[in-house]
Scaffold this motif. Structure first.
Motif, PDB file in Angstrom:
ATOM      1  N   PRO A 147       0.718  -1.051   0.073  1.00  0.00           N
ATOM      2  CA  PRO A 147       0.095   0.062   0.004  1.00  0.00           C
ATOM      3  C   PRO A 147       1.040   1.211   0.006  1.00  0.00           C
ATOM      4  O   PRO A 147       0.436   2.286  -0.710  1.00  0.00           O
ATOM      5  CB  PRO A 147      -0.751  -0.047   1.242  1.00  0.00           C
ATOM      6  N   ARG A 179       1.925   2.461  -3.541  1.00  0.00           N
ATOM      7  CA  ARG A 179       0.662   3.133  -4.330  1.00  0.00           C
ATOM      8  C   ARG A 179       0.450   4.608  -3.681  1.00  0.00           C
ATOM      9  O   ARG A 179       0.191   5.475  -4.443  1.00  0.00           O
ATOM     10  CB  ARG A 179      -0.607   2.225  -3.887  1.00  0.00           C
ATOM     11  N   ARG A 180       0.601   4.748  -2.143  1.00  0.00           N
ATOM     12  CA  ARG A 180       0.657   6.236  -1.476  1.00  0.00           C
ATOM     13  C   ARG A 180       1.732   7.015  -2.188  1.00  0.00           C
ATOM     14  O   ARG A 180       1.297   7.823  -2.350  1.00  0.00           O
ATOM     15  CB  ARG A 180       0.548   6.090  -0.106  1.00  0.00           C
ATOM     16  N   LYS A 218       0.684   8.046  -5.619  1.00  0.00           N
ATOM     17  CA  LYS A 218      -0.123   8.984  -5.497  1.00  0.00           C
ATOM     18  C   LYS A 218       0.437  10.490  -4.997  1.00  0.00           C
ATOM     19  O   LYS A 218      -0.237  11.658  -5.529  1.00  0.00           O
ATOM     20  CB  LYS A 218      -1.188   8.456  -4.623  1.00  0.00           C
ATOM     21  N   TYR A 225       7.948   0.310 -10.157  1.00  0.00           N
ATOM     22  CA  TYR A 225       7.882   1.760  -9.500  1.00  0.00           C
ATOM     23  C   TYR A 225       9.485   2.109  -9.644  1.00  0.00           C
ATOM     24  O   TYR A 225      10.357   1.518  -9.577  1.00  0.00           O
ATOM     25  CB  TYR A 225       7.426   1.648  -8.011  1.00  0.00           C
TER      26      TYR A 225
END
Lengths: 120, 339
Positions: free
Chosen positions: A55, A58-59, A62, A81
């Motif tokens: 997670p 993803r953060r 974002k 990533y």
């Protein structure tokens, strides 16, 4: 009396949680997918909880520190990533902050240790 | 494989619709990576999967990590459903009250100023009521979810992969149109029962103009039941909200639905078996507006139909109730088999 290991584990978890972002950013000059990042860090002696890491990636994406790309050529599709320029900037400044923090924490701890040794 | 699918579903179903496919794909591939590594080092696939899922931990906690957990009166997971229900409720109130106003105006065009003022005032009051009740319903659902999590992050119990519920079978899914239609009709009836019981009846037209309405009910007697009708409609809207949120039939939803159906039937039984509820002047009113002439064959026929209908309606309602209960119970049966 509480179990000392349990207490220490709790604090260690908090400390690790604080460093995880730094660790993750440090490895993302090269593109990595979630599990490869776990392996790389493990190889360097840092255990990382995948349930926190995935997670987090993803953060960070974002928050526009990371770029991501799906690679479908592999045996299974993987999401890679990579740090972007903003991410690199953040990482460098964060590193500087980290070093400052270590030296000040160390200074404090050492001073207290000296004092303790002095009175004993 | 099935365990992985269930796990990924358990995580992603708690995430915003827009992010679901992406996270689903990524999480799936990551779990496979982790399992593969353990299999390569000599584990069998099943225990490797078990181990990986345990390492990732409770899917609710992982989902909370993906979301960044916070506390809300109406949380982001519920907010979308909340907005859907809110829009339906407010629009239904507006449309049904405006329709009532329009009919009142046609019946009594001389008093438009008073009627319009009443209309605005009632509309304002009812919209505030609607807003409040929808919000309260959702706050209760939210609170229940936070306070009594089934296996949410709040529980102390160890989570195990075997707790994963199966991905729902299509036969137990609820189409969103069903609860939405139900809410619209609930509100329509709520407004009509509250403001315009006298409009349930035969509309009398003269030269294409609406002249009057011959009501079916004795308004005064009917009014006594209105608080109970409100309660039932509130219950039905709560049920519809739950349907919109869960999107599938669950045991408690089926229980709530059957409870509602039985309560409605009991109310209907009490109301419609009371002869006072009907407009005792119904046939005479029809004569007055010269839709019938007394003593004619049609008059006798209408009188007989009226008598039979008022006595028989409860049987029709009983039949509908029975069909509804059987239909819903079949769902529970199918759900058991699917699970």
């Amino acid at each position: 009396m509480k179990d000392i290991n349990e207490v220490i584990n709790g604090f260690m978890q908090e400390l690790r949680r604080g460093t995880i972002i730094l660790l993750v950013l440090s490895q993302l000059r090269e593109p990595q997918y979630g599990y490869s990042l776990v392996s790389v860090l493990e190889g360097k002696g840092v255990a990382i909880d995948p349930g926190t890491l995935y997670p987090l990636l993803r953060r960070l994406e974002k928050q526009e520190l990371l770029e991501s790309k799906w690679d479908t050529d592999d045996t299974r599709p993987r999401k890679y990533y990579l740090l972007n320029s903003f991410g690199k900037e953040v990482y460098e400044q964060l590193c500087a902050e980290w070093k400052k923090m270590i030296s000040s924490v160390e200074a404090v701890i050492e001073r207290e240790e000296d004092k303790g040794n002095g009175t004993n | 494989m099935e365990q992985i699918k269930r796990y990924v579903y358990a995580v992603t179903r708690q995430l915003p619709q827009k992010q679901r496919p992406e996270i689903e794909r990524e999480l799936h591939s990551l779990i496979e990576d982790m399992v593969e590594e353990r299999v390569l080092s000599g584990k069998d696939a099943e225990s490797a999967t078990e181990e990986v899922l345990l390492e990732l931990g409770n899917p609710n906690a992982l989902a909370a990590n993906y979301r960044g957990k916070q506390r809300f009166l109406i949380s982001p997971e519920l907010f979308y459903s909340y907005m859907v229900v809110m829009k339906i409720v407010l629009i239904s109130i507006f449309v049904s009250m405006t329709a009532v106003f329009a009919i009142e105006f046609i019946l009594n065009p001389m008093e438009i100023a008073v009627q319009f003022a009443n209309y605005l005032l009632s509309l304002f009051m009812v919209i505030i009521q609607g807003f409040a009740w929808v919000t309260i319903s959702f706050a209760i659902i939210e609170y229940a979810g936070v306070k009594f999590p089934k296996n949410g992050p709040g529980t102390k119990k160890e989570w195990k992969p075997s707790q994963l519920s199966p991905v729902p079978n299509p036969s137990t899914l609820i189409k969103p149109s069903e609860p939405i239609t139900s809410i619209i009709f609930s509100i329509l009836f709520l407004v009509l029962f509250t403001f315009s019981t006298h409009m349930f009846g035969i509309f009398v037209f003269q030269e294409g103009q609406l002249l009057n309405v011959v009501p079916f009910f004795n308004e005064e007697v009917f009014r006594r039941f209105i608080p109970i009708i409100w309660l039932l409609i509130a219950l039905s809207i709560l049920r519809d909200c739950l349907k919109i949120i869960t999107k599938k039939w669950t045991k408690s939803l089926i229980g709530l639905h059957i409870l509602f159906v039985i309560a409605s039937f009991l109310l209907a039984l009490i109301m419609f078996t009371n002869p006072m509820i009907w407009n005792s002047n119904f046939t005479n009113d029809l004569v007055e507006f010269s839709l019938l002439s007394e003593g004619s064959e049609t008059f006798d026929l209408v009188a007989t139909i009226w008598e039979r209908a008022t006595q028989g309606i409860i049987y029709v309602i009983a039949l509908i109730t029975l069909i509804d209960i059987i239909h819903t119970s079949l769902k529970a049966y199918r759900m058991k088999n699917a699970g």
